[in-house]
Design an enzyme around this catalytic site. Structure first.
Site, PDB file in Angstrom:
ATOM      1  N   SER A 158      39.792 -29.964  47.218  1.00  0.00           N
ATOM      2  CA  SER A 158      41.474 -30.429  47.707  1.00  0.00           C
ATOM      3  C   SER A 158      41.594 -31.768  47.090  1.00  0.00           C
ATOM      4  CB  SER A 158      41.648 -30.139  49.013  1.00  0.00           C
ATOM      5  OG  SER A 158      42.852 -30.480  49.616  1.00  0.00           O
ATOM      6  N   TYR A 185      40.450 -30.964  58.147  1.00  0.00           N
ATOM      7  CA  TYR A 185      40.417 -30.389  56.685  1.00  0.00           C
ATOM      8  C   TYR A 185      39.983 -31.649  55.670  1.00  0.00           C
ATOM      9  CZ  TYR A 185      42.489 -27.957  52.739  1.00  0.00           C
ATOM     10  OH  TYR A 185      42.553 -27.069  51.824  1.00  0.00           O
TER      11      TYR A 185
END
Length: 316
Positions: free
Chosen positions: A143, A156
């Protein structure tokens, strides 16, 4: 990856985790359209069956939690037995939470790291023997969060930075044996996860205040097309949005810049920061929470005899 037929994926066998929706679902469909046999892995059997019904080639679907070593080892063996080989594995399964670290739900925070990081390692451990046989390719989905960790996303960001480092390390470890390992980077892409995060007003407003182009939500189709192209090339890095490649040379300076900007934004939002709800976001997060509740509700001692026996056979 060389292959016959119409392209490099023709006749190959690809495994996609987190395949019930979002990136995983569309990736499975596009890989199938290019001639790959696809094995779908996820927590939602009904949704996986719907995805399988839309594929163009031979496929199968397996219900498994990517953090469960025994289950993923069984899935890897069954995929190998059914299709004869495994050429591509995409470690895509992931969940997310948002909100301040202090006061966050500890179980949800831990679960993000378990699924995103440990689940990716468990997936690689289960399928690496088959990839060594085929001299195949593992794509780890990371990501923008691995390149630019931001406040209110500690679990995350930590998990995605971890899977990036894991993939880089594994690439160096197995490359001499013919296995290629890639990292796929995505910014905010139009999935259930991102839409779920945007349901929280504080998270939505914070994201809108990010500098361009990081403040946009990008369409899913072009992002997945770039992932497929990276799989066909067995690329070391795959960027789902064009500008992410340019972040790499800047990443050394990003923690300082984000730290300064983040402090300003936290002061700006003040007490509203605590309003972020902090649970797993989106339909995928809800599915993960349901699956965990079901596992907790059926203690090992209360399992049906045939299920217990099957589990014992799997371990044998």
């Amino acid at each position: 990856m060389s292959g016959g037929g119409n392209g490099p994926l023709e006749g190959r066998v690809a495994v996609v985790t987190g395949a019930a929706r979002g990136v995983g679902e569309l990736l499975a469909r596009k890989l199938s359209a290019r001639g790959a046999t696809v094995a779908l892995v996820g927590l939602e059997p009904d949704e996986l069956e719907k995805v399988a019904d839309r594929l163009h080639t031979t496929c199968g679907h397996w219900h498994a939690d990517v953090t469960d070593h025994e289950a993923m080892t069984r899935v890897a063996a069954e995929v190998r037995e059914r299709f004869g080989r495994v050429d591509v594995v995409v470690a895509n399964a992931g969940v997310a939470i948002g909100g301040p670290f202090l006061g966050s739900d500890e179980a949800a925070w831990r679960r993000v790291v378990e699924v995103n990081l440990l689940g990716s390692a468990t997936t690689a451990r289960a399928f690496l023997p088959a990839l060594l046989e085929s001299r195949g390719y593992l794509l780890q989905i990371a990501s923008l969060a691995a390149l630019a960790p931001t406040p209110m996303m500690t679990a995350y960001c930590a998990s995605k930075a971890g899977v990036e480092a894991f993939a880089h390390s594994l690439r160096a470890e197995v490359g001499h044996r013919g296995v290629r390992v890639g990292v796929g980077y995505l910014s905010w892409t139009d999935t259930d996860m991102v839409r779920g995060a945007d349901q929280d007003a504080v998270m939505r407003e914070l994201r809108a205040r990010l500098p361009w182009p990081a403040n946009r939500t990008y369409p899913l189709g072009p992002a997945v097309d770039r992932l497929v192209a990276g799989i066909e090339r067995r690329s070391a890095q795959v960027y789902a949005q064009w500008w992410l490649r340019g972040m790499q040379p800047l990443r050394g300076a990003l923690p300082t810049l984000i730290g300064l900007g983040g402090q300003r934004e936290m002061r700006r939002f003040g007490p509203r920061v605590g309003e972020a709800r902090g649970g797993l976001v989106g339909a995928g997060g809800a599915a993960d929470e349901r699956a965990r509740r079901e596992r907790t509700a059926v203690p090992r001692a209360g399992r049906p005899r045939d299920e217990t026996a099957a589990a014992e056979r799997d371990r044998a």
